[in-house]
Motif scaffolding. Structure first.
Motif, PDB file in Angstrom:
ATOM      1  N   PRO A  33       0.799  -1.083  -0.029  1.00 46.63           N
ATOM      2  CA  PRO A  33       0.098  -0.058   0.057  1.00 46.63           C
ATOM      3  C   PRO A  33       1.046   1.257  -0.047  1.00 46.63           C
ATOM      4  O   PRO A  33       2.004   1.305   0.644  1.00 46.63           O
ATOM      5  CB  PRO A  33      -0.778  -0.013   1.266  1.00 46.63           C
ATOM      6  CG  PRO A  33      -0.559  -1.394   1.687  1.00 46.63           C
ATOM      7  CD  PRO A  33       0.667  -2.312   1.026  1.00 46.63           C
ATOM      8  N   ILE A  34       0.518   2.330  -0.595  1.00 45.11           N
ATOM      9  CA  ILE A  34       1.271   3.506  -0.738  1.00 45.11           C
ATOM     10  C   ILE A  34       1.485   4.057   0.552  1.00 45.11           C
ATOM     11  O   ILE A  34       2.564   4.526   0.747  1.00 45.11           O
ATOM     12  CB  ILE A  34       0.506   4.489  -1.633  1.00 45.11           C
ATOM     13  CG1 ILE A  34       0.534   4.228  -3.231  1.00 45.11           C
ATOM     14  CG2 ILE A  34       1.027   5.825  -1.423  1.00 45.11           C
ATOM     15  CD1 ILE A  34       0.221   5.210  -4.283  1.00 45.11           C
ATOM     16  N   GLY A  39       8.041   7.748   0.899  1.00 49.61           N
ATOM     17  CA  GLY A  39       9.001   8.425   0.116  1.00 49.61           C
ATOM     18  C   GLY A  39       8.073   8.798  -1.317  1.00 49.61           C
ATOM     19  O   GLY A  39       8.469   9.638  -2.001  1.00 49.61           O
ATOM     20  N   LEU A  40       7.433   8.028  -1.565  1.00 45.81           N
ATOM     21  CA  LEU A  40       6.452   8.258  -2.944  1.00 45.81           C
ATOM     22  C   LEU A  40       5.795   9.392  -3.020  1.00 45.81           C
ATOM     23  O   LEU A  40       5.769   9.973  -4.023  1.00 45.81           O
ATOM     24  CB  LEU A  40       5.422   6.879  -2.937  1.00 45.81           C
ATOM     25  CG  LEU A  40       5.828   5.617  -3.399  1.00 45.81           C
ATOM     26  CD1 LEU A  40       4.862   4.649  -3.300  1.00 45.81           C
ATOM     27  CD2 LEU A  40       7.033   5.389  -4.584  1.00 45.81           C
ATOM     28  N   ALA A  41       5.310   9.944  -1.980  1.00 42.31           N
ATOM     29  CA  ALA A  41       4.715  11.164  -1.828  1.00 42.31           C
ATOM     30  C   ALA A  41       5.428  12.521  -2.036  1.00 42.31           C
ATOM     31  O   ALA A  41       4.893  13.520  -2.613  1.00 42.31           O
ATOM     32  CB  ALA A  41       3.754  11.496  -0.764  1.00 42.31           C
ATOM     33  N   ARG A  42       6.720  12.221  -1.848  1.00 41.62           N
ATOM     34  CA  ARG A  42       7.692  13.317  -1.991  1.00 41.62           C
ATOM     35  C   ARG A  42       8.318  13.311  -3.505  1.00 41.62           C
ATOM     36  O   ARG A  42       9.117  14.135  -3.814  1.00 41.62           O
ATOM     37  CB  ARG A  42       8.721  13.217  -1.211  1.00 41.62           C
ATOM     38  CG  ARG A  42       8.082  13.506   0.454  1.00 41.62           C
ATOM     39  CD  ARG A  42       9.059  13.793   1.370  1.00 41.62           C
ATOM     40  NE  ARG A  42      10.151  12.526   1.665  1.00 41.62           N
ATOM     41  CZ  ARG A  42       9.905  11.387   2.359  1.00 41.62           C
ATOM     42  NH1 ARG A  42       8.691  11.489   3.118  1.00 41.62           N
ATOM     43  NH2 ARG A  42      10.702  10.229   2.568  1.00 41.62           N
ATOM     44  N   SER A  43       8.127  12.035  -4.158  1.00 41.21           N
ATOM     45  CA  SER A  43       8.910  11.931  -5.377  1.00 41.21           C
ATOM     46  C   SER A  43       8.149  12.693  -6.622  1.00 41.21           C
ATOM     47  O   SER A  43       6.805  12.615  -6.638  1.00 41.21           O
ATOM     48  CB  SER A  43       9.020  10.608  -5.645  1.00 41.21           C
ATOM     49  OG  SER A  43       9.315  10.196  -6.931  1.00 41.21           O
ATOM     50  N   GLN A  44       8.836  13.319  -7.381  1.00 39.30           N
ATOM     51  CA  GLN A  44       8.084  13.948  -8.263  1.00 39.30           C
ATOM     52  C   GLN A  44       7.642  12.871  -9.550  1.00 39.30           C
ATOM     53  O   GLN A  44       6.511  13.047 -10.066  1.00 39.30           O
ATOM     54  CB  GLN A  44       9.419  14.912  -9.231  1.00 39.30           C
ATOM     55  CG  GLN A  44       9.441  16.350  -8.649  1.00 39.30           C
ATOM     56  CD  GLN A  44       8.166  16.844  -8.172  1.00 39.30           C
ATOM     57  OE1 GLN A  44       7.423  17.222  -9.195  1.00 39.30           O
ATOM     58  NE2 GLN A  44       8.036  17.374  -7.033  1.00 39.30           N
ATOM     59  N   GLU A  57      -5.962   2.072   0.127  1.00 37.01           N
ATOM     60  CA  GLU A  57      -6.592   1.253  -0.812  1.00 37.01           C
ATOM     61  C   GLU A  57      -5.684   1.323  -2.239  1.00 37.01           C
ATOM     62  O   GLU A  57      -6.250   0.650  -3.285  1.00 37.01           O
ATOM     63  CB  GLU A  57      -8.074   1.349  -1.144  1.00 37.01           C
ATOM     64  CG  GLU A  57      -8.831   1.328   0.453  1.00 37.01           C
ATOM     65  CD  GLU A  57     -10.317   1.578   0.161  1.00 37.01           C
ATOM     66  OE1 GLU A  57     -10.643   2.201  -1.173  1.00 37.01           O
ATOM     67  OE2 GLU A  57     -11.095   0.910   0.854  1.00 37.01           O
ATOM     68  N   VAL A  58      -4.711   2.132  -2.054  1.00 38.11           N
ATOM     69  CA  VAL A  58      -3.795   2.280  -3.469  1.00 38.11           C
ATOM     70  C   VAL A  58      -2.719   1.470  -3.370  1.00 38.11           C
ATOM     71  O   VAL A  58      -1.888   1.962  -2.138  1.00 38.11           O
ATOM     72  CB  VAL A  58      -3.771   3.545  -3.972  1.00 38.11           C
ATOM     73  CG1 VAL A  58      -2.965   3.704  -5.152  1.00 38.11           C
ATOM     74  CG2 VAL A  58      -4.959   4.304  -4.042  1.00 38.11           C
ATOM     75  N   TRP A  59      -2.242   0.500  -4.025  1.00 39.09           N
ATOM     76  CA  TRP A  59      -1.067  -0.049  -3.947  1.00 39.09           C
ATOM     77  C   TRP A  59      -0.183   0.003  -5.085  1.00 39.09           C
ATOM     78  O   TRP A  59      -0.466   0.392  -6.071  1.00 39.09           O
ATOM     79  CB  TRP A  59      -1.200  -1.692  -3.828  1.00 39.09           C
ATOM     80  CG  TRP A  59      -1.843  -2.370  -2.560  1.00 39.09           C
ATOM     81  CD1 TRP A  59      -2.735  -1.693  -1.909  1.00 39.09           C
ATOM     82  CD2 TRP A  59      -1.248  -3.218  -1.906  1.00 39.09           C
ATOM     83  NE1 TRP A  59      -2.919  -2.539  -0.899  1.00 39.09           N
ATOM     84  CE2 TRP A  59      -2.099  -3.634  -0.637  1.00 39.09           C
ATOM     85  CE3 TRP A  59      -0.538  -4.178  -2.197  1.00 39.09           C
ATOM     86  CZ2 TRP A  59      -2.098  -4.760   0.079  1.00 39.09           C
ATOM     87  CZ3 TRP A  59      -0.084  -5.284  -1.227  1.00 39.09           C
ATOM     88  CH2 TRP A  59      -1.110  -5.487  -0.026  1.00 39.09           C
ATOM     89  N   SER A  60       1.193   0.236  -4.898  1.00 42.86           N
ATOM     90  CA  SER A  60       2.223   0.564  -5.699  1.00 42.86           C
ATOM     91  C   SER A  60       3.152  -0.672  -6.070  1.00 42.86           C
ATOM     92  O   SER A  60       3.708  -1.022  -5.008  1.00 42.86           O
ATOM     93  CB  SER A  60       2.751   1.701  -5.271  1.00 42.86           C
ATOM     94  OG  SER A  60       3.825   2.113  -6.222  1.00 42.86           O
ATOM     95  N   VAL A  61       3.402  -0.766  -7.357  1.00 39.16           N
ATOM     96  CA  VAL A  61       4.519  -1.623  -7.812  1.00 39.16           C
ATOM     97  C   VAL A  61       5.620  -1.119  -7.910  1.00 39.16           C
ATOM     98  O   VAL A  61       5.678   0.060  -8.705  1.00 39.16           O
ATOM     99  CB  VAL A  61       3.998  -2.496  -8.860  1.00 39.16           C
ATOM    100  CG1 VAL A  61       5.392  -3.384  -9.455  1.00 39.16           C
ATOM    101  CG2 VAL A  61       2.856  -3.266  -8.833  1.00 39.16           C
ATOM    102  N   THR A  62       6.887  -0.972  -6.989  1.00 39.26           N
ATOM    103  CA  THR A  62       7.789  -0.151  -6.849  1.00 39.26           C
ATOM    104  C   THR A  62       9.056  -0.622  -7.514  1.00 39.26           C
ATOM    105  O   THR A  62       9.970   0.313  -8.283  1.00 39.26           O
ATOM    106  CB  THR A  62       8.147   0.267  -5.533  1.00 39.26           C
ATOM    107  OG1 THR A  62       8.515  -0.807  -4.717  1.00 39.26           O
ATOM    108  CG2 THR A  62       6.951   1.208  -4.655  1.00 39.26           C
ATOM    109  N   CYS A  63       9.073  -1.846  -7.652  1.00 37.56           N
ATOM    110  CA  CYS A  63      10.327  -2.363  -8.506  1.00 37.56           C
ATOM    111  C   CYS A  63      10.286  -3.802  -8.856  1.00 37.56           C
ATOM    112  O   CYS A  63       9.304  -4.544  -8.154  1.00 37.56           O
ATOM    113  CB  CYS A  63      11.505  -2.241  -7.808  1.00 37.56           C
ATOM    114  SG  CYS A  63      11.879  -3.087  -6.042  1.00 37.56           S
TER     115      CYS A  63
END
Length: 143
Positions: A33-34, A39-44, A57-63
């Protein structure tokens, strides 16, 4: 044939999925989950589109990564499909990623750890917006 399996660390929280060929790990995808990735919220590149959205409820595939001996065998597709299913089963409403665009540009494998735009689009994700010249934000509703 490749199967995906949960990888669980000692903290008890699944941090991603491991692709197995027999008993050998050949690929990995990280997702959560995000809010688990502050750090995602601060990334451009990775910042949320809608800051008022409930990000729990939002998941992120980061790598992700696929061993060179297992490339071009559908491992990346299997991992991404398993990641979407895992997030859905865990209560996600949306899965997103910030893959690299490779249109007309040859990239070395080390720069593709976020996945490629074509991989995500081929697996049902929709392009939300371009983020600079190389990156994009993609989303897929799963609930």
């Amino acid at each position: 044939m490749t199967a995906a399996s949960r990888v669980v660390w000692s903290a008890g929280a699944p941090l991603g999925l491991l692709a197995l060929q027999g008993d050998r790990g050949v690929g990995w995808v990280a997702l959560a989950p995000i809010p688990d990735y502050p750090g995602l919220a601060r990334s451009q590149v990775s910042k949320p589109v809608d800051r008022d959205e409930d990000l729990s409820e939002v998941w992120s595939v980061t790598c992700s990564s696929v061993h060179r001996a297992a490339r071009r065998q559908g491992v990346a597709d299997a991992l991404l499909a398993a990641a979407v299913e895992h997030a859905r089963e865990a209560g996600a409403r949306v899965v997103e990623g910030c893959p690299v665009g490779t249109e007309g540009v040859k990239r070395d494998s080390g720069s593709l750890y976020q996945g490629t735009l074509n991989l995500f689009l081929a697996n049902g994700f929709e392009l939300v917006e371009r983020r600079g010249t190389r990156r994009a934000l993609v989303r897929r509703a799963v609930a």
